[in-house]
Design a protein around this motif. Sequence first.
Motif, PDB file in Angstrom:
ATOM      1  N   LEU A 226      -1.909  -1.148   7.844  1.00 33.46           N
ATOM      2  CA  LEU A 226      -3.348  -1.544   8.858  1.00 33.46           C
ATOM      3  C   LEU A 226      -3.494  -0.125  10.474  1.00 33.46           C
ATOM      4  O   LEU A 226      -1.807   0.016  10.244  1.00 33.46           O
ATOM      5  N   ALA A 298      -6.545  -4.852  -4.970  1.00 34.30           N
ATOM      6  CA  ALA A 298      -6.377  -3.899  -5.135  1.00 34.30           C
ATOM      7  C   ALA A 298      -5.558  -2.969  -4.774  1.00 34.30           C
ATOM      8  O   ALA A 298      -5.501  -1.745  -5.746  1.00 34.30           O
ATOM      9  N   LEU A 299      -5.173  -3.095  -4.084  1.00 32.54           N
ATOM     10  CA  LEU A 299      -3.718  -2.497  -3.351  1.00 32.54           C
ATOM     11  C   LEU A 299      -2.348  -3.185  -4.704  1.00 32.54           C
ATOM     12  O   LEU A 299      -1.926  -1.083  -4.547  1.00 32.54           O
ATOM     13  N   PHE A 302      -2.554  -2.567 -10.835  1.00 33.57           N
ATOM     14  CA  PHE A 302      -2.735  -0.983 -12.101  1.00 33.57           C
ATOM     15  C   PHE A 302      -2.015  -0.746 -13.354  1.00 33.57           C
ATOM     16  O   PHE A 302      -1.936  -2.034 -13.883  1.00 33.57           O
TER      17      PHE A 302
ATOM     18  N   VAL B 187      -1.547   4.674   8.350  1.00 27.96           N
ATOM     19  CA  VAL B 187      -3.235   4.410   8.101  1.00 27.96           C
ATOM     20  C   VAL B 187      -3.226   5.925   8.415  1.00 27.96           C
ATOM     21  O   VAL B 187      -4.168   6.429   7.985  1.00 27.96           O
ATOM     22  N   ILE B 218      -6.171   2.825  -0.956  1.00 22.15           N
ATOM     23  CA  ILE B 218      -4.804   3.306  -0.881  1.00 22.15           C
ATOM     24  C   ILE B 218      -4.465   2.173  -1.878  1.00 22.15           C
ATOM     25  O   ILE B 218      -5.250   0.884  -2.279  1.00 22.15           O
ATOM     26  N   PHE B 219      -3.476   2.569  -2.253  1.00 22.45           N
ATOM     27  CA  PHE B 219      -2.118   2.054  -3.516  1.00 22.45           C
ATOM     28  C   PHE B 219      -1.313   1.886  -3.032  1.00 22.45           C
ATOM     29  O   PHE B 219      -0.470   3.234  -3.099  1.00 22.45           O
ATOM     30  N   CYS B 220      -0.251   0.639  -3.382  1.00 23.76           N
ATOM     31  CA  CYS B 220       1.053   0.178  -2.511  1.00 23.76           C
ATOM     32  C   CYS B 220       2.174   0.038  -4.099  1.00 23.76           C
ATOM     33  O   CYS B 220       1.325  -1.026  -4.501  1.00 23.76           O
ATOM     34  N   GLU B 256      -7.757   5.249 -10.748  1.00 21.76           N
ATOM     35  CA  GLU B 256      -6.548   4.323 -11.412  1.00 21.76           C
ATOM     36  C   GLU B 256      -6.284   4.869 -11.841  1.00 21.76           C
ATOM     37  O   GLU B 256      -4.768   4.629 -11.961  1.00 21.76           O
ATOM     38  N   LYS B 259      -2.787   5.762  -9.638  1.00 18.09           N
ATOM     39  CA  LYS B 259      -2.317   4.808  -9.213  1.00 18.09           C
ATOM     40  C   LYS B 259      -0.795   4.634 -10.488  1.00 18.09           C
ATOM     41  O   LYS B 259      -0.107   4.458 -10.358  1.00 18.09           O
TER      42      LYS B 259
END
Lengths: 307, 307
Positions: A226, A298-299, A302, B187, B218-220, B256, B259
């Motif tokens: 956030l 989406a986060l 993979f 962020v 964002i990828f986590c 993609e 990630k």
Amino acid sequence: MSLTIIGSMAFDAIETPFAKTEKTVGGSGTYCAYAATNFMHAVNQVSIVGGDFPKEVLQDLNRLGVNTDGVEIVEDKKSFFWSGKYHLDMNTRETLITDLNVLADFNPILPKNYLETDYLLLGNLVPAIQRSVIQQLTRRPKLIVLDTMNFWMETAMADLKDVLTLVDVLVVNDSEARQLADEFSIVKAAHKILAMGPKFLIVKKGEHGALLFNGEEIFCAPALPLEDVFDPTGAGDAFAGGFIGYLASTGDLSFENMKTAVIMGSVTASYCCEKLGTERLQNLSQQDIDSRAAKFVALTNFNLQCK
Amino acid sequence: MSLTIIGSMAFDAIETPFAKTEKTVGGSGTYCAYAATNFMHAVNQVSIVGGDFPKEVLQDLNRLGVNTDGVEIVEDKKSFFWSGKYHLDMNTRETLITDLNVLADFNPILPKNYLETDYLLLGNLVPAIQRSVIQQLTRRPKLIVLDTMNFWMETAMADLKDVLTLVDVLVVNDSEARQLADEFSIVKAAHKILAMGPKFLIVKKGEHGALLFNGEEIFCAPALPLEDVFDPTGAGDAFAGGFIGYLASTGDLSFENMKTAVIMGSVTASYCCEKLGTERLQNLSQQDIDSRAAKFVALTNFNLQCK
């Protein structure tokens, strides 16, 4: 399918680096109930309030399907009051005032229509009271979720460990998990805690998400990154309410569905932080839930290319 | 497809709550190179060592496909030496000794066969040297990844910001991202940093995993929950080496695939922590990589039921 929630219903005064409020409706039970009603509507609430607690909030909960027969109103006393100040990282806070008021004499007697509840959420409260609620039930619920905090580890560890033998899921934050197990490594702490009774352990890590442990299995849920955390008060309760509300709505207690429930708890908690108090939890639409859940996909999603 | 890596090759003395070593081979370049060779074998190494640096390590890297023509050996001087002590959380450490030795006069001249490299990894080093490497190249690489640290933000911020305009991916930890952007929210910090030049930003969070930022996406990635972190030294370098090594081996620079590369970097870093020094990175099999990558899938995978 029914869900019974026990927790405080109270007033909070909150100061964050971004906002300040004099007195707003809060309490673990209030947050849990609002969060759960985003997933299901047969909620039984157990709590205690003073004559100063707004009747409109109880009516609003009724409108959302929450039965408040188990909310004792002590007209000539005051509701529980908590005041706290958040540090810049929003993960740590300082308690300024704790006025127990009505909560000092809380000894809940469950209404008869609560005694065969399917799901039970024991919000953060004196462990002996949490145990008394379990003991009053005439049928073992399908799932008992317990939330607690460091305060009870310091003042009522024996009672807490006793209640832990009776529940299915424990929800704590990372420092509480370390304290409860007396172990720095979260993985080692989790193994010790699972040996104390709960089949599932959820470790909340604030902006770093949450871990779900079950035997040797681990699931790692992110938190939504956030730009601003407006007010984290109640985020942990919103998580617990969203988690058990989703499970109750689906009736599926497999590890696979527990993982999805952790995501739904995280979705609910992320909304909770967007506004002061319970406001944002009261008007979530199915579209809100779905779109944010899709963000979590989406986060974390993979691809692994096969070689 | 070729990958050029610049970074230190050095000796470390490390003390953790679980282990202690007097003097072991380390350095960002050493970790990066070993990590990358788990994914591809056309690696060009740029560094500087003293006469005390073991020739066997250079030969071992040669055996794995690393060209060490770009490693300058100053026979009558000593290699860079770093000594540090980790705190119990293993995320924070204290530097005890930094002997620059040969590194004090490092002014790398790239061998001719390095000048058209396809991929470039600028390991943590003086920003002006990182820039000089880019400027020597006769062709713009497909991808330039830059690693840096708080020390350069405090001593060479102007140079660092200048190099940032020339690279594609910046890799830093969370406190460094906050420091670079002068912004507490990760962020918001990410948005500011992406405006400084890099198209991609990776924020490493130790035991809490890593975030990949690209525009609004964002990828986590989680970190693998470990019972014990034996030695985190080099984990960040191993991450960077695994990340770019995987990208170079696949040639796919889409978000993609970035990630997946972050996961491969995390896989490599998780192995790095299991033993002291580079030992564990030197003998990974494809099976090791695949099985751990599968663990990351299990750790993060969840289902959303459609209502």
